[in-house]
Design an enzyme around this catalytic site. Structure first.
Site, short mmCIF file in Angstrom:
data_model
loop_
_atom_site.label_atom_id
_atom_site.label_comp_id
_atom_site.label_asym_id
_atom_site.label_seq_id
_atom_site.Cartn_x
_atom_site.Cartn_y
_atom_site.Cartn_z
N THR A 240 0.83 -1.20 0.00
CA THR A 240 0.00 0.00 0.00
C THR A 240 0.87 1.25 0.00
O THR A 240 2.02 1.24 0.43
CB THR A 240 -0.95 0.00 1.21
OG1 THR A 240 -1.90 1.06 1.06
CG2 THR A 240 -0.19 0.19 2.51
N GLU A 332 -1.44 5.01 -5.24
CA GLU A 332 -2.68 4.31 -4.88
C GLU A 332 -3.64 5.29 -4.21
O GLU A 332 -4.81 5.40 -4.59
CB GLU A 332 -2.34 3.15 -3.95
CG GLU A 332 -3.56 2.40 -3.44
CD GLU A 332 -3.21 1.40 -2.34
OE1 GLU A 332 -4.05 0.52 -2.06
OE2 GLU A 332 -2.11 1.50 -1.75
N HIS A 333 -3.17 5.98 -3.18
CA HIS A 333 -3.94 7.02 -2.49
C HIS A 333 -3.19 8.33 -2.61
O HIS A 333 -2.00 8.39 -2.28
CB HIS A 333 -4.08 6.71 -0.99
CG HIS A 333 -4.57 5.33 -0.67
ND1 HIS A 333 -3.71 4.28 -0.39
CD2 HIS A 333 -5.82 4.83 -0.58
CE1 HIS A 333 -4.41 3.20 -0.12
NE2 HIS A 333 -5.70 3.51 -0.23
N HIS A 425 -13.45 -13.85 -46.11
CA HIS A 425 -14.27 -12.88 -45.41
C HIS A 425 -15.21 -12.18 -46.39
O HIS A 425 -16.40 -11.99 -46.13
CB HIS A 425 -13.39 -11.83 -44.71
CG HIS A 425 -12.75 -12.30 -43.44
ND1 HIS A 425 -11.91 -13.37 -43.39
CD2 HIS A 425 -12.83 -11.81 -42.17
CE1 HIS A 425 -11.48 -13.55 -42.15
NE2 HIS A 425 -12.03 -12.62 -41.38
#
Length: 458
Positions: A240, A332-333, A425
């Site tokens: 973290t 992250e934060h 195709h």
């Protein structure tokens, strides 16, 4: 206690050169692959018996069954501290408010008359949600994983969390109680790589899943990488991290407290302050000492996290350089503690979640903001998002064209197919029209100069 990186005095480097100057935890998932590979293979071949054996080795408790009895889940809720129950219920309520609004709806676009493309959103059928249980207990991670899955409409939800010796081999009772509050009754006492392998391959007790989400240690991340493809994953979560962009208006008491709040997770947790204020840097350093001393997990988590290479106070020339640094770091934060914090936050491009001003600390987002706390780490916020309802949905395009709508664009399809040297195709288009060409009366036809096939005029 925490190092300094001084980027003042000149122009900041660009791109990767700037990222290389910033603090970051070492997290070598690749090196852990060879450790988890035999564990995953063992679970693949021996199922629950292998999960039990690896649990005995790593968690120190041997189970008879990995499935947690429904009675144990109900009992955990019955014994839950009323204050903790009230807090979890409020966390769930707020998370539902936010995640309910994320649900996408079916949308149809008319491309041409008679030709539509509809995008419908379908939840994955079955998910495995991993909840860590090592250094700390994380009932909040149950909330953050289960709520978006439920709001997405996932029918099969299984939770795995490591067995705890002190609780007779069951996951922590607060985790079980959180599952009960959310109506989840399929819970497994399984941790680490063996839990991810259980979800991927299935066992006699646990059916395989389509998607695995939730944070974990490096071995959980390595197992996710190894098994990605057989299962979908949310991310390879690393340690973290918090970054705080602050100027002289910030309160060093708040800044220090918020750095410590993330450092207490793990000795590899990252705590980074980016500021143009020498005074704030010095005041924060001074404030860290008494606050750390008054904390709980000092020597085993906080001090090594703050002193590690992943944490630092980064000094910059001005706020503009500060924004460049936090975008390069892609935290992250990310907290913004500056004058006019909302405007500054609006300019940030890369972050898992942004917390604006002095009254929105990361701790709020961890529990009761309504946002999700399962977020990209290790700089991955520059290309990835946090967990949301969308994580559990798949978009499916439904193409519906009439004969006339196909005839109108048929010559373009044939031309592109032949440009790619894929004539079959084009033949699949020609075969749909009488004589190998669109109806001349309906569409009007002129020979194509390359194929000689009559195609509708535009």
């Amino acid at each position: 206690m925490i190092s300094r990186i001084d980027l003042r005095g000149g122009a900041l480097p660009e791109g990767g050169d700037l990222r290389d100057l910033l603090p970051r935890a070492e997290f070598d998932v690749e090196a852990a692959l060879e450790t988890v590979r035999p564990i995953c293979e063992d679970v693949r071949h021996r199922g629950s018996a292998a999960v039990i054996d690896w649990g005995a080795k790593f968690d120190g408790v041997r189970l008879e069954s990995i499935r947690v009895p429904a009675s144990a889940i109900a009992d955990a809720l019955e014994r839950l501290d009323p204050a903790v129950r009230a807090a979890l219920e409020e966390s769930i309520r707020r998370a539902r408010l936010v995640h309910h609004e994320q649900r996408r709806t079916t949308h149809t676009t008319q491309v041409v008359p008679g030709g539509t493309v509809t995008e419908k959103w379908v939840p994955v059928e079955r998910v495995g949600l991993y909840v860590p249980g090592g250094r700390s207990v994380y009932p909040s991670s149950v909330v953050m994983n289960v709520v978006p899955a439920q709001e997405a409409g996932v029918e099969g939800i299984a939770v795995a969390s490591p067995p705890q010796k002190e609780f007779g081999g069951l996951p922590h009772p607060t985790i079980l109680a959180a599952c009960a509050l959310l109506g989840v009754d399929e819970v497994y006492a399984a941790g680490g790589a063996q839990a991810i392998a259980m979800f991927a391959y299935g066992t006699a007790e646990c059916l395989p899943v389509n998607l695995v989400t939730g944070p974990g240690n490096i071995y959980v991340a390595a197992a996710k990488r190894l098994l990605k493809g057989r299962i979908g994953i949310d991310a390879e979560a690393g340690p973290t991290e918090i970054a705080i962009l602050a100027d002289s208006t910030a309160d060093p008491v708040h800044v220090a407290a918020d750095l410590i709040s993330q450092a207490e997770h793990d000795p590899m947790a990252a705590a980074v302050l980016v500021t143009d204020s020498e005074e704030l840097a010095a005041a924060t350093e001074a404030e860290l000492k008494p606050q750390v001393a008054a904390s709980k997990h000092v020597t085993d988590r906080i001090e090594p996290a703050l002193a590690g290479r992943q944490s630092a106070i980064v000094l910059v020339n001005d706020l503009e350089d500060g924004l460049k640094v936090v975008d390069a770091y892609a935290a992250e934060h990310l907290e913004i503690q500056t004058a006019d914090a909302a405007a500054v936050a609006g300019r940030v491009r890369n972050a898992g979640a942004i917390f604006v001003g002095p009254w929105a600390p990361v701790s709020l987002g961890d529990y009761c903001a309504g946002s999700n706390h399962v977020l990209p780490t290790g700089g991955c916020a520059c290309h990835s998002s946090g967990l949301s309802v969308q994580s559990f949905l798949r978009g499916i395009h439904i193409v519906d064209y009439t004969r006339d709508a196909l005839a109108e664009v048929a010559h373009h399809v044939v031309t592109l197919a032949e440009a790619e040297d894929l004539p079959a195709h084009g033949a699949a288009i020609k075969a749909r029209f009488a004589g190998g060409e669109p109806d001349e009366h309906r569409a009007g036809g002129e020979p194509d100069e390359h194929s000689g096939w009559k195609v509708p005029q535009q």
